[in-house]
Design an enzyme around this catalytic site. Sequence first.
Site, PDB file in Angstrom:
ATOM      1  CG  ASP A 106      -1.755   1.211   1.385  1.00 23.30           C
ATOM      2  OD1 ASP A 106      -2.773   1.310   0.681  1.00 23.30           O
ATOM      3  OD2 ASP A 106      -1.389   2.102   2.186  1.00 23.30           O
ATOM      4  CE  LYS A 122      -2.123   4.917   0.881  1.00 21.47           C
ATOM      5  NZ  LYS A 122      -2.311   4.529   2.284  1.00 21.47           N
TER       6      LYS A 122
HETATM    7  N1  HSE Z   1      -4.845   0.596   4.508  1.00 23.28           N
HETATM    8  C1  HSE Z   1      -4.531   1.980   4.326  1.00 23.28           C
HETATM    9  C2  HSE Z   1      -3.763   2.479   5.548  1.00 23.28           C
HETATM   10  C3  HSE Z   1      -5.806   2.748   4.144  1.00 23.28           C
HETATM   11  O1  HSE Z   1      -3.702   1.777   6.562  1.00 23.28           O
HETATM   12  O2  HSE Z   1      -3.164   3.551   5.498  1.00 23.28           O
HETATM   13  C4  HSE Z   1      -5.626   4.096   3.555  1.00 23.28           C
HETATM   14  O3  HSE Z   1      -5.042   4.095   2.291  1.00 23.28           O
END
Ligand code: HSE
Length: 414
Positions: free
Chosen positions: A196, A200
């Site tokens: 994740d 980003k």
């Molecule tokens: N799973 C992500 C986090 C959610 O914990 O930041 C937001 O993008």
Amino acid sequence: MVSVAIMGHGVVGSGVAEILTTHKNKLFASLGEELYIKYILDLREFPDSPLADRFTKNFDDIINDIDVRVVIEVMGGLNPAYDYVKRCLLSGKSVVTSNKELVAAHGAELLSIAKDNNANFLFEASVGGGIPIIRPINQCLVANNVSEIAGILNGTTNFILTKMINEGMEFDVALKLAQDLGYAERNPEADVEGHDACRKICILASLAFGKHIYPDAVHTEGITKITLDDVKYAEIWGGVIKLIGKVKRLENNKCDILVAPMFVPNKSQLANIDDVFNGIMVRGDCTGDVVFYGKGAGKLPTASAVVADIVDCAKHLKNRKYLFWTDSDNSSVIDYKDSVTAMYIRAIADDTKAAYTKAEELFKDIHILSKDDAKQGEIAFICEPLAYGEIEKNIDTLNNSGIKVESAIRVGDL
Ligand code: HSE
């Protein structure tokens, strides 16, 4: 009146519908027109919703309705989001999304389709949840050459690490707590393995440097191997362990980009970003460091960023917002083995004195870290900055000499 359609009525989608309803007057004052939710696409039934009459299970209702000028994609995942978003843009509808997986995988293509069809493709909520970061980089910092971006981009892992640091909780216990509180998914892999955060930092790097950087080009490490011993050694060193997404533009215009846990010195602003919060540092040549801080996830913070994009699209129905980067073959990304970093290394040896001598021989300059309750045979040290590939070779040599390396964590230059 500007008619919009929301695809997805999960956490973020229901938050968008809520804000568009509860903040109707505030938004009218900003836009000078009403934002009207004409459709909500979801396969589930929501008979008790005040917007129950707007639900549809059929994407064709949206794509075939010329009244719908802005489509909000908050379904998540690539399928069917990619196909739906592409078709909306091809038909000239503007699209707003919070879907970082989609933007990281197909951003260059979708931006190009948006451009060709005089539509907008905006994704403020894809990075940093409620924190404004895409628009600030694209607009407010446009005068700067950005040389570096470094951030805590994942709230779930930051929550887990905060529990390990402040409460001495083991990783597994902290992860379970994060799941019980609804921060971590039942399958937490995307968060704890760093994927994740990788998506980003790819989006931020693509935006700042103008060329798409794809996640598969980015070396990514998660936090699953971090132990409380490592947390303690970081404290002795004078910092904390954080999962950092980082990109740096090198003198040859190449990018040094990675996601990994790092020792962050207490004096760094990123060291004090705790719990589910995110923090992002952007280094501009005119501004110096600018730091963005806030809630990186959650229903209303994320929906807030989505609604800001909806308003922006509605204000620019006839002209485009300039938000663009070109496609690339990832050739601007250096091999992670060439990335230079200092490193914390913890190992177990039969003879600690001989082990430190061997470490000094390999790494030249080391800074020994001493812990009162160190395990029998444990050594820990920080080596001076070296190419990561050289560090890996030295770690192999230590292992082959019977000095078993249990942990190796980068020391962030933050
Ligand atoms: N799973 C992500 C986090 C959610 O914990 O930041 C937001 O993008």
